[in-house]
Enzyme design. Sequence first.
Site, PDB file in Angstrom:
ATOM      1  N   HIS A 155       1.025  -1.151   0.063  1.00 31.70           N
ATOM      2  CA  HIS A 155      -0.067  -0.069   0.152  1.00 31.70           C
ATOM      3  C   HIS A 155       0.901   1.238  -0.120  1.00 31.70           C
ATOM      4  CE1 HIS A 155      -3.201  -2.675   1.239  1.00 31.70           C
ATOM      5  NE2 HIS A 155      -4.170  -1.814   0.765  1.00 31.70           N
ATOM      6  N   LYS A 159      -0.553   4.771   4.807  1.00 34.16           N
ATOM      7  CA  LYS A 159      -1.533   3.785   5.165  1.00 34.16           C
ATOM      8  C   LYS A 159      -1.177   3.671   6.627  1.00 34.16           C
ATOM      9  CE  LYS A 159      -3.772  -0.541   4.965  1.00 34.16           C
ATOM     10  NZ  LYS A 159      -5.186  -0.051   5.180  1.00 34.16           N
TER      11      LYS A 159
HETATM   12  P1  NAD Z   1      -7.772   9.578   5.155  1.00 33.66           P
HETATM   13  O1  NAD Z   1      -6.735   9.705   6.302  1.00 33.66           O
HETATM   14  O2  NAD Z   1      -7.395  10.104   4.070  1.00 33.66           O
HETATM   15  O3  NAD Z   1      -9.378   9.904   5.846  1.00 33.66           O
HETATM   16  C1  NAD Z   1      -9.874   9.795   7.096  1.00 33.66           C
HETATM   17  C2  NAD Z   1     -10.773  11.124   7.411  1.00 33.66           C
HETATM   18  O4  NAD Z   1     -11.347  10.924   8.693  1.00 33.66           O
HETATM   19  C3  NAD Z   1     -10.074  12.271   7.396  1.00 33.66           C
HETATM   20  O5  NAD Z   1     -10.549  13.385   6.472  1.00 33.66           O
HETATM   21  C4  NAD Z   1      -9.912  12.895   8.771  1.00 33.66           C
HETATM   22  O6  NAD Z   1      -9.894  14.205   8.970  1.00 33.66           O
HETATM   23  C5  NAD Z   1     -11.068  12.181   9.211  1.00 33.66           C
HETATM   24  N1  NAD Z   1     -11.188  12.094  10.844  1.00 33.66           N
HETATM   25  C6  NAD Z   1     -10.280  11.958  11.658  1.00 33.66           C
HETATM   26  N2  NAD Z   1     -11.052  11.960  12.742  1.00 33.66           N
HETATM   27  C7  NAD Z   1     -12.107  12.583  12.773  1.00 33.66           C
HETATM   28  C8  NAD Z   1     -13.249  12.419  13.794  1.00 33.66           C
HETATM   29  N3  NAD Z   1     -13.019  12.493  15.016  1.00 33.66           N
HETATM   30  N4  NAD Z   1     -14.504  12.853  13.210  1.00 33.66           N
HETATM   31  C9  NAD Z   1     -14.459  12.825  11.821  1.00 33.66           C
HETATM   32  N5  NAD Z   1     -13.771  12.745  10.957  1.00 33.66           N
HETATM   33  C10 NAD Z   1     -12.455  12.307  11.402  1.00 33.66           C
HETATM   34  O7  NAD Z   1      -7.893   7.962   5.198  1.00 33.66           O
HETATM   35  P2  NAD Z   1      -8.573   6.907   4.046  1.00 33.66           P
HETATM   36  O8  NAD Z   1      -7.264   6.617   3.175  1.00 33.66           O
HETATM   37  O9  NAD Z   1      -9.786   7.697   3.331  1.00 33.66           O
HETATM   38  O10 NAD Z   1      -9.136   5.538   4.814  1.00 33.66           O
HETATM   39  C11 NAD Z   1      -9.601   5.658   5.623  1.00 33.66           C
HETATM   40  C12 NAD Z   1      -9.956   4.047   6.438  1.00 33.66           C
HETATM   41  O11 NAD Z   1     -10.407   3.420   5.322  1.00 33.66           O
HETATM   42  C13 NAD Z   1      -8.533   3.572   6.704  1.00 33.66           C
HETATM   43  O12 NAD Z   1      -8.813   2.579   7.786  1.00 33.66           O
HETATM   44  C14 NAD Z   1      -8.225   2.631   5.377  1.00 33.66           C
HETATM   45  O13 NAD Z   1      -7.563   1.412   5.948  1.00 33.66           O
HETATM   46  C15 NAD Z   1      -9.648   2.283   5.166  1.00 33.66           C
HETATM   47  N6  NAD Z   1     -10.175   1.835   3.657  1.00 33.66           N
HETATM   48  C16 NAD Z   1     -10.959   0.799   3.724  1.00 33.66           C
HETATM   49  C17 NAD Z   1     -11.404   0.623   2.156  1.00 33.66           C
HETATM   50  C18 NAD Z   1     -12.365  -0.485   2.163  1.00 33.66           C
HETATM   51  O14 NAD Z   1     -12.666  -1.036   0.895  1.00 33.66           O
HETATM   52  N7  NAD Z   1     -12.960  -0.871   3.322  1.00 33.66           N
HETATM   53  C19 NAD Z   1     -10.662   1.033   1.046  1.00 33.66           C
HETATM   54  C20 NAD Z   1      -9.812   2.021   1.461  1.00 33.66           C
HETATM   55  C21 NAD Z   1      -9.438   2.404   2.677  1.00 33.66           C
END
Ligand code: NAD
Length: 266
Positions: A155, A159
């Site tokens: 990744h 991440k």
């Molecule tokens: P990212 O860091 O880009 O986004 C996370 C967001 O959450 C940010 O905008 C951050 O400001 C916000 N955030 C943090 N604290 C918060 C709070 N208290 N209240 C509201 N918002 C808050 O991360 P990402 O790359 O979008 O990934 C997020 C998660 O999704 C990770 O755990 C990743 O592994 C997972 N993911 C899952 C899949 C899937 O298919 N299930 C795919 C991609 C990523």
Amino acid sequence: MIHAGVVGIAGRMGSLIARGIVDADDMVLAGALEAGGHPLLGKDAGMVLGAGPLDTAITSRIEDAFCTCDIIVDFTLPVVTMETFRYAAAEGKKLIIGTTGFSDDELTEIRGCAGKIAVVMAPNMSIGVNVMFKAVSILAGLLGEDYDVEIVETHHRLKKDAPSGTALGLARAIAEAKGVDLADHARYERHGIIGARPDGEIGIQTLRAGDIVGDHTVLFAGNNERIEITHRAHSRQNFARGALRAVRWVSDREPGLYSMIDVLGL
Ligand code: NAD
């Protein structure tokens, strides 16, 4: 019309999913949550997404964000998602969880309360990866103990958790197919004089580099041959599409904990 809200709307996944909701004919983006102190707080979510005004302000107060939502989508951090989960369980809202990296205690809490609300939780919402889950469990069952299993995931450098939730999901599917407990057979790293590979080990190795969206390979190696199955995500759009599919699917579900395998009917 489905009234959906997104936690972490400024995030890589949150922004894509929110834009997908805005663009869908059968959904309304009715709530947008971000972290306290985030520079986008107070802004109109539609404007931030480049979709024109929506009259949905980005807030850091969960009860303001989701009071008119039926379904909440959360791809953030485990600590944040647990707060969303507790709110959703108390308010009877349906929930899509894409976040990865939960502790065993957090997973137990989600499983324990799922009788109250409908939750779809999947470490990877892409259709291809969920078909891969199915394929590797069939292969693990067919190949049996003579084939060593190694999982390699790669990744992007930002991440936060390792190994990926998808790699752990693949490992869990393989352990189940073999009828063993993953905790007793997982091997997360090797270094130094490690000796011969113990029988039944399930290796799970992590690479982090550049902006790679997500690659997973499962290797089944026997004597004189091997099978490798690889999934490569080319963009995050396939995860977002899967999340929107989960939103539609869960909208008329009874309380329970579901996976993408249920959503996709696999
Ligand atoms: P990212 O860091 O880009 O986004 C996370 C967001 O959450 C940010 O905008 C951050 O400001 C916000 N955030 C943090 N604290 C918060 C709070 N208290 N209240 C509201 N918002 C808050 O991360 P990402 O790359 O979008 O990934 C997020 C998660 O999704 C990770 O755990 C990743 O592994 C997972 N993911 C899952 C899949 C899937 O298919 N299930 C795919 C991609 C990523």
